[in-house]
Motif scaffolding. Structure first.
Motif, PDB file in Angstrom:
ATOM      1  N   LEU A   4       0.835  -1.195   0.000  1.00  0.00           N
ATOM      2  CA  LEU A   4       0.000   0.000   0.000  1.00  0.00           C
ATOM      3  C   LEU A   4       0.876   1.253   0.000  1.00  0.00           C
ATOM      4  CD1 LEU A   4      -2.846   1.145   0.085  1.00  0.00           C
ATOM      5  CD2 LEU A   4      -2.720   1.054   2.563  1.00  0.00           C
ATOM      6  N   GLY A   5       1.940   1.239   0.781  1.00  0.00           N
ATOM      7  CA  GLY A   5       2.874   2.366   0.793  1.00  0.00           C
ATOM      8  C   GLY A   5       3.517   2.565  -0.572  1.00  0.00           C
ATOM      9  N   LEU A   6       3.874   1.477  -1.230  1.00  0.00           N
ATOM     10  CA  LEU A   6       4.461   1.576  -2.562  1.00  0.00           C
ATOM     11  C   LEU A   6       3.463   2.173  -3.553  1.00  0.00           C
ATOM     12  CD1 LEU A   6       6.780   0.994  -4.508  1.00  0.00           C
ATOM     13  CD2 LEU A   6       5.855  -1.310  -4.793  1.00  0.00           C
ATOM     14  N   LEU A   7       2.203   1.749  -3.471  1.00  0.00           N
ATOM     15  CA  LEU A   7       1.169   2.307  -4.341  1.00  0.00           C
ATOM     16  C   LEU A   7       1.020   3.806  -4.108  1.00  0.00           C
ATOM     17  CD1 LEU A   7      -1.172   2.024  -6.362  1.00  0.00           C
ATOM     18  CD2 LEU A   7      -2.641   1.501  -4.405  1.00  0.00           C
ATOM     19  N   TRP A   8       0.994   4.239  -2.851  1.00  0.00           N
ATOM     20  CA  TRP A   8       0.858   5.667  -2.548  1.00  0.00           C
ATOM     21  C   TRP A   8       2.061   6.459  -3.034  1.00  0.00           C
ATOM     22  CZ3 TRP A   8      -1.208   5.047   3.119  1.00  0.00           C
ATOM     23  CH2 TRP A   8      -2.553   4.669   3.061  1.00  0.00           C
ATOM     24  N   VAL A   9       3.262   5.884  -2.936  1.00  0.00           N
ATOM     25  CA  VAL A   9       4.460   6.562  -3.450  1.00  0.00           C
ATOM     26  C   VAL A   9       4.327   6.759  -4.957  1.00  0.00           C
ATOM     27  CG1 VAL A   9       6.924   6.253  -3.916  1.00  0.00           C
ATOM     28  CG2 VAL A   9       6.042   5.851  -1.625  1.00  0.00           C
ATOM     29  N   LEU A  10       3.926   5.707  -5.660  1.00  0.00           N
ATOM     30  CA  LEU A  10       3.795   5.799  -7.112  1.00  0.00           C
ATOM     31  C   LEU A  10       2.698   6.779  -7.520  1.00  0.00           C
ATOM     32  CD1 LEU A  10       4.229   2.040  -8.060  1.00  0.00           C
ATOM     33  CD2 LEU A  10       5.899   3.889  -8.312  1.00  0.00           C
ATOM     34  N   GLN A  11       1.599   6.808  -6.770  1.00  0.00           N
ATOM     35  CA  GLN A  11       0.536   7.773  -7.074  1.00  0.00           C
ATOM     36  C   GLN A  11       0.989   9.200  -6.755  1.00  0.00           C
ATOM     37  OE1 GLN A  11      -2.696   6.011  -4.794  1.00  0.00           O
ATOM     38  NE2 GLN A  11      -3.758   5.515  -6.702  1.00  0.00           N
ATOM     39  N   GLY A  12       1.691   9.378  -5.664  1.00  0.00           N
ATOM     40  CA  GLY A  12       2.183  10.708  -5.301  1.00  0.00           C
ATOM     41  C   GLY A  12       3.205  11.234  -6.288  1.00  0.00           C
ATOM     42  N   ALA A  13       3.982  10.329  -6.895  1.00  0.00           N
ATOM     43  CA  ALA A  13       4.967  10.716  -7.898  1.00  0.00           C
ATOM     44  C   ALA A  13       4.343  10.826  -9.290  1.00  0.00           C
ATOM     45  CB  ALA A  13       6.104   9.700  -7.924  1.00  0.00           C
ATOM     46  N   PHE A  38       2.961  11.277  -1.569  1.00  0.00           N
ATOM     47  CA  PHE A  38       4.304  10.715  -1.714  1.00  0.00           C
ATOM     48  C   PHE A  38       4.938  10.511  -0.337  1.00  0.00           C
ATOM     49  CE2 PHE A  38       8.885  11.001  -2.342  1.00  0.00           C
ATOM     50  CZ  PHE A  38       9.074  10.043  -3.331  1.00  0.00           C
ATOM     51  N   ALA A  39       4.839  11.538   0.528  1.00  0.00           N
ATOM     52  CA  ALA A  39       5.443  11.458   1.861  1.00  0.00           C
ATOM     53  C   ALA A  39       4.752  10.398   2.714  1.00  0.00           C
ATOM     54  CB  ALA A  39       5.367  12.831   2.547  1.00  0.00           C
ATOM     55  N   VAL A  40       3.414  10.362   2.680  1.00  0.00           N
ATOM     56  CA  VAL A  40       2.677   9.349   3.438  1.00  0.00           C
ATOM     57  C   VAL A  40       3.037   7.954   2.924  1.00  0.00           C
ATOM     58  CG1 VAL A  40       0.366   8.437   3.875  1.00  0.00           C
ATOM     59  CG2 VAL A  40       0.792  10.877   4.084  1.00  0.00           C
ATOM     60  N   GLY A  41       3.187   7.825   1.612  1.00  0.00           N
ATOM     61  CA  GLY A  41       3.563   6.544   1.030  1.00  0.00           C
ATOM     62  C   GLY A  41       4.936   6.088   1.472  1.00  0.00           C
ATOM     63  N   VAL A  42       5.881   7.003   1.512  1.00  0.00           N
ATOM     64  CA  VAL A  42       7.234   6.651   1.962  1.00  0.00           C
ATOM     65  C   VAL A  42       7.210   6.185   3.414  1.00  0.00           C
ATOM     66  CG1 VAL A  42       9.514   7.601   2.504  1.00  0.00           C
ATOM     67  CG2 VAL A  42       8.451   8.101   0.300  1.00  0.00           C
ATOM     68  N   LEU A  43       6.485   6.907   4.268  1.00  0.00           N
ATOM     69  CA  LEU A  43       6.406   6.515   5.679  1.00  0.00           C
ATOM     70  C   LEU A  43       5.726   5.157   5.844  1.00  0.00           C
ATOM     71  CD1 LEU A  43       5.478   9.946   7.302  1.00  0.00           C
ATOM     72  CD2 LEU A  43       7.692   8.769   7.348  1.00  0.00           C
ATOM     73  N   THR A  44       4.656   4.925   5.089  1.00  0.00           N
ATOM     74  CA  THR A  44       3.949   3.651   5.169  1.00  0.00           C
ATOM     75  C   THR A  44       4.823   2.521   4.638  1.00  0.00           C
ATOM     76  OG1 THR A  44       1.864   4.822   4.871  1.00  0.00           O
ATOM     77  CG2 THR A  44       1.826   2.443   4.529  1.00  0.00           C
ATOM     78  N   LEU A  45       5.512   2.772   3.557  1.00  0.00           N
ATOM     79  CA  LEU A  45       6.423   1.777   2.986  1.00  0.00           C
ATOM     80  C   LEU A  45       7.524   1.412   3.981  1.00  0.00           C
ATOM     81  CD1 LEU A  45       7.390   0.163   0.467  1.00  0.00           C
ATOM     82  CD2 LEU A  45       8.653   2.205  -0.183  1.00  0.00           C
ATOM     83  N   LEU A  46       8.123   2.413   4.588  1.00  0.00           N
ATOM     84  CA  LEU A  46       9.176   2.147   5.573  1.00  0.00           C
ATOM     85  C   LEU A  46       8.623   1.421   6.797  1.00  0.00           C
ATOM     86  CD1 LEU A  46      11.184   5.484   5.420  1.00  0.00           C
ATOM     87  CD2 LEU A  46      11.834   3.261   4.481  1.00  0.00           C
ATOM     88  N   GLY A  47       7.432   1.808   7.238  1.00  0.00           N
ATOM     89  CA  GLY A  47       6.802   1.121   8.365  1.00  0.00           C
ATOM     90  C   GLY A  47       6.543  -0.347   8.041  1.00  0.00           C
ATOM     91  N   GLY A  48       6.085  -0.624   6.838  1.00  0.00           N
ATOM     92  CA  GLY A  48       5.860  -2.008   6.416  1.00  0.00           C
ATOM     93  C   GLY A  48       7.146  -2.808   6.370  1.00  0.00           C
ATOM     94  N   LEU A  49       8.223  -2.177   5.901  1.00  0.00           N
ATOM     95  CA  LEU A  49       9.510  -2.871   5.868  1.00  0.00           C
ATOM     96  C   LEU A  49      10.029  -3.162   7.274  1.00  0.00           C
ATOM     97  CD1 LEU A  49      11.259  -0.978   2.931  1.00  0.00           C
ATOM     98  CD2 LEU A  49      10.320  -3.311   2.908  1.00  0.00           C
ATOM     99  N   VAL A  50       9.787  -2.237   8.206  1.00  0.00           N
ATOM    100  CA  VAL A  50      10.195  -2.463   9.600  1.00  0.00           C
ATOM    101  C   VAL A  50       9.415  -3.638  10.178  1.00  0.00           C
ATOM    102  CG1 VAL A  50      10.084  -1.482  11.928  1.00  0.00           C
ATOM    103  CG2 VAL A  50      10.980  -0.120  10.037  1.00  0.00           C
TER     104      VAL A  50
END
Length: 59
Positions: A4-13, A38-50
């Motif tokens: 989901l974070g990756l999708l938001w990053v791609l949509q934000g970009a 984009f910023a919310v997506g990056v944070l969500t992506l990083l949270g998912g990776l953690v």
């Protein structure tokens, strides 16, 4: 969470555009990039990776 974070990053970009699915009022697709998504997506992506990293360590 990671996907989901990756999708938001791609949509934000502005690399992925998806039409609105469920509309209540005047629904128009968002055009152009969005720094907020984009910023919310990056944070969500990083949270998912953690979360994935913590789960792997416990095994």
């Amino acid at each position: 969470m990671t996907l989901l974070g990756l999708l938001w990053v791609l949509q934000g970009a502005d690399l992925v555009r998806i039409q609105p699915i469920a509309c209540v009022a005047d629904c128009r697709p968002v055009t152009g990039g969005s720094f907020v998504w984009f910023a919310v997506g990056v944070l969500t992506l990083l949270g998912g990776l953690v979360v994935l990293g913590v789960r792997r360590r416990r095994r």
